[in-house]
Design a protein around this motif. Structure first.
Motif, PDB file in Angstrom:
ATOM      1  N   ASN A  35       0.811  -1.225   0.000  1.00  0.00           N
ATOM      2  CA  ASN A  35       0.000   0.000   0.000  1.00  0.00           C
ATOM      3  C   ASN A  35       0.841   1.270   0.000  1.00  0.00           C
ATOM      4  O   ASN A  35       0.519   2.240  -0.684  1.00  0.00           O
ATOM      5  N   GLN A  53      -5.496   0.656  -7.964  1.00  0.00           N
ATOM      6  CA  GLN A  53      -6.127  -0.315  -7.085  1.00  0.00           C
ATOM      7  C   GLN A  53      -6.170  -1.717  -7.662  1.00  0.00           C
ATOM      8  O   GLN A  53      -6.288  -2.698  -6.921  1.00  0.00           O
ATOM      9  N   ILE A  56      -3.904  -4.290  -6.099  1.00  0.00           N
ATOM     10  CA  ILE A  56      -4.341  -4.877  -4.836  1.00  0.00           C
ATOM     11  C   ILE A  56      -5.515  -5.831  -5.061  1.00  0.00           C
ATOM     12  O   ILE A  56      -5.543  -6.945  -4.540  1.00  0.00           O
ATOM     13  N   ILE A  57      -6.477  -5.406  -5.869  1.00  0.00           N
ATOM     14  CA  ILE A  57      -7.694  -6.190  -6.065  1.00  0.00           C
ATOM     15  C   ILE A  57      -7.393  -7.526  -6.743  1.00  0.00           C
ATOM     16  O   ILE A  57      -7.972  -8.555  -6.383  1.00  0.00           O
ATOM     17  N   GLY A 284     -11.550  -2.503   4.261  1.00  0.00           N
ATOM     18  CA  GLY A 284     -10.752  -2.745   3.069  1.00  0.00           C
ATOM     19  C   GLY A 284     -10.274  -1.465   2.418  1.00  0.00           C
ATOM     20  O   GLY A 284      -9.182  -1.400   1.858  1.00  0.00           O
ATOM     21  N   ALA A 285     -11.102  -0.416   2.524  1.00  0.00           N
ATOM     22  CA  ALA A 285     -10.738   0.866   1.911  1.00  0.00           C
ATOM     23  C   ALA A 285      -9.626   1.571   2.671  1.00  0.00           C
ATOM     24  O   ALA A 285      -8.795   2.270   2.074  1.00  0.00           O
ATOM     25  N   PHE A 288      -5.855   1.127   1.780  1.00  0.00           N
ATOM     26  CA  PHE A 288      -5.621   1.613   0.421  1.00  0.00           C
ATOM     27  C   PHE A 288      -5.630   3.137   0.379  1.00  0.00           C
ATOM     28  O   PHE A 288      -4.744   3.777  -0.203  1.00  0.00           O
ATOM     29  N   SER A 409     -11.624  -6.684  -1.021  1.00  0.00           N
ATOM     30  CA  SER A 409     -11.330  -6.276  -2.399  1.00  0.00           C
ATOM     31  C   SER A 409     -12.410  -5.338  -2.934  1.00  0.00           C
ATOM     32  O   SER A 409     -12.114  -4.364  -3.642  1.00  0.00           O
ATOM     33  N   VAL A 412     -11.762  -1.843  -1.579  1.00  0.00           N
ATOM     34  CA  VAL A 412     -10.759  -1.123  -2.363  1.00  0.00           C
ATOM     35  C   VAL A 412     -11.373  -0.605  -3.661  1.00  0.00           C
ATOM     36  O   VAL A 412     -11.171   0.556  -4.051  1.00  0.00           O
TER      37      VAL A 412
END
Length: 480
Positions: A35, A53, A56-57, A284-285, A288, A409, A412
């Motif tokens: 991150n 993103q 990460i996803i 999750g957000a 990120f 996920s 994000v």
């Protein structure tokens, strides 16, 4: 599940948890080290740092897709062989990430890395379940999951320092020597344990369930990085929902579904799963959005941004023991409803952070966020599994792991879509600056998280806070 544990020598039993701990540490560290590096990676790849993103996803979604198949794959091909292959694949994916020269290549490499990561943790727990007697299970599981708690503590700081003083490539390259050591240790210390018997795998159900997750996630991505027309987003979203509906209709009448629809007849499980899905969107957000805001909007260096994340992880570790006491005193309904509202408020109040905010006040705010987040995870995991009987606990635990990964996920993807929309408004003058886009995104994410409190209100107020006696079930090690 075998009725008795195999006879293993003392040397193997002594070293086996250390080998599994190496794999757990690799995956845990990788989940948080990336991150802080996103802005630097974006600059190197000539991409917008607010639209990274997918890196990460891709990893999270791959893990969510493969978790349901991990047990069957281990039984089909052998636990030792799969565990070795998982570490090798994770290390190879890390090498590909390090040599990537485009965003598309990096996303593909993250998928390969996720294939290995999806198998390492569940297969590692499976080794412990089949090698140790029940009397040793809690102690051994506690030992091997300790490195998973160190990953979030070390990841952002180590990532920030590597990016600032070396390059972002090193956040992946450091996995390679650890992976080589892990492969050697698996060959030497992990026995060739017998599986639980080859059972029929619900391939059709796996396809429908996986297709629904992929389509819904791409639909969310279509509002952000992919910038798809709204018609395509709606079609992808409805396609994903149709696949999910088809799966659950099918699961209600086939003999051995991937996840039984009967699980949802247990009220606490149904509320826990739905609560996990929506409450974890904010969680999750957070990892990120926060490093991006600190670097892109507030001008922090990568190492400074990484060190600023330490209070989150420290508070999460110290808050763990408080969860049981709070639940025993107040019960699940009050704890989860109140804590979910508090989590949403803390996320939304990140919109008040400006360049003039005292640094010590920001750290205190993040520490509160980390503690409340940790309490949320512990309570949600417990209430989801507490009323399941032994026959359905394993399937319920697997579905909980999948939903947790999927929700992170989606969190994000949702945050990135909001941030992309508000960033576009900066150009038109509707939003003052980039920091304003981050503030509005945090506000929206916090409100979404607060709405999940209405789900936990559906828990019975008479639900006993004490868990019934049953064999210990490994708790999903999925935290932001």
């Amino acid at each position: 599940m075998p009725t008795s544990t195999p006879q293993l020598d003392a040397r193997t039993l002594r070293w086996m948890p250390w080998v599994i701990a190496i794999a757990f540490f690799m995956q845990s560290l990788d989940g948080t080290i990336l991150n802080t590096a996103l802005p630097s990676m974006a600059g190197s790849l000539a991409e917008n740092p607010l639209r990274m993103q997918s890196v990460i996803i891709a990893y999270m979604l791959t893990i969510a897709l493969l978790i349901p198949a991990s047990g069957w794959i281990s039984d089909r091909f052998g636990i030792k062989r799969i565990f070795f292959s998982a570490i090798l694949l994770f290390s190879f994916g890390s090498l590909l990430c390090a040599v990537s020269n485009s965003l598309g290549m990096l996303v593909g490499a993250r998928v390969i890395q996720g294939l290995g990561g999806a198998l390492m943790m569940p297969v590692g727990r499976l080794i412990v379940l089949r090698a140790y007697p029940r009397t040793e299970l809690v102690r051994t599981l506690s030992f091997i999951t300790m490195p998973a708690l160190l990953g979030p503590l070390m990841g952002p700081t180590v990532g920030g320092w590597l990016v600032e003083y070396l390059s972002w490539h090193w956040i992946f390259l450091i996995n390679i020597p650890v992976g080589i050591l892990g492969c050697f240790a698996v060959r030497k210390f992990i026995p060739d344990l017998q599986g639980g018997g080859r059972t029929r795998f619900d391939l059709v159900g796996f396809g429908l369930f996986g297709a629904s997750m992929v389509l819904i996630t791409i639909a969310m991505e279509g509002l952000g990085e992919l910038n798809l027309p709204h018609l395509r987003v709606v079609m992808l979203l409805f396609g994903g929902m149709a696949c999910l509906a088809a799966y659950w209709l099918r699961a209600s009448h086939v003999e051995a579904p991937l996840f039984s629809a009967q699980l949802f007849k247990t009220r606490s499980f149904a509320v826990g799963i739905m609560g996990n899905l929506f409450a974890r969107l904010g969680s999750g957000a957070l990892p990120f959005l926060l490093p991006l805001m600190l670097q892109v909007a507030l001008g922090y260096s990568p190492s400074h941004a990484g060190m600023s994340m330490i209070p989150l992880a420290l508070a999460a570790m110290f808050a763990k023991p408080l969860a049981t006491k709070a639940i025993e005193r107040l019960g699940y309904r009050i704890v989860l409803t109140g804590n979910t509202l508090l989590l949403g408020i803390l996320l939304a109040s990140m919109a008040l952070v400006t360049a003039e905010t005292p640094y010590w006040l920001l750290l205190i705010h993040l520490a509160f966020l980390g503690g409340v987040n940790s309490l949320q995870f512990s309570a949600m995991n417990a209430v989801t599994l507490i009323d399941l009987d032994d026959a359905s606990a394993a399937s319920g635990n697997s579905l909980l792991s999948v939903v947790a990964q999927l929700s992170l996920s989606l969190g994000v993807a949702c945050a990135a879509a909001l941030l992309g929309g508000f960033s576009d408004d900066v150009a038109t003058g509707e939003v003052s600056d980039v920091l304003g886009a981050f503030q509005l995104t945090f506000l929206c994410v916090g409100v979404l998280a607060m709405l999940a409190a209405s789900i936990f209100l559906q828990l019975s107020p008479r639900m006993a806070p004490e868990a019934p006696a049953r064999k210990p079930q490994p708790e999903p090690e999925i935290e932001a």
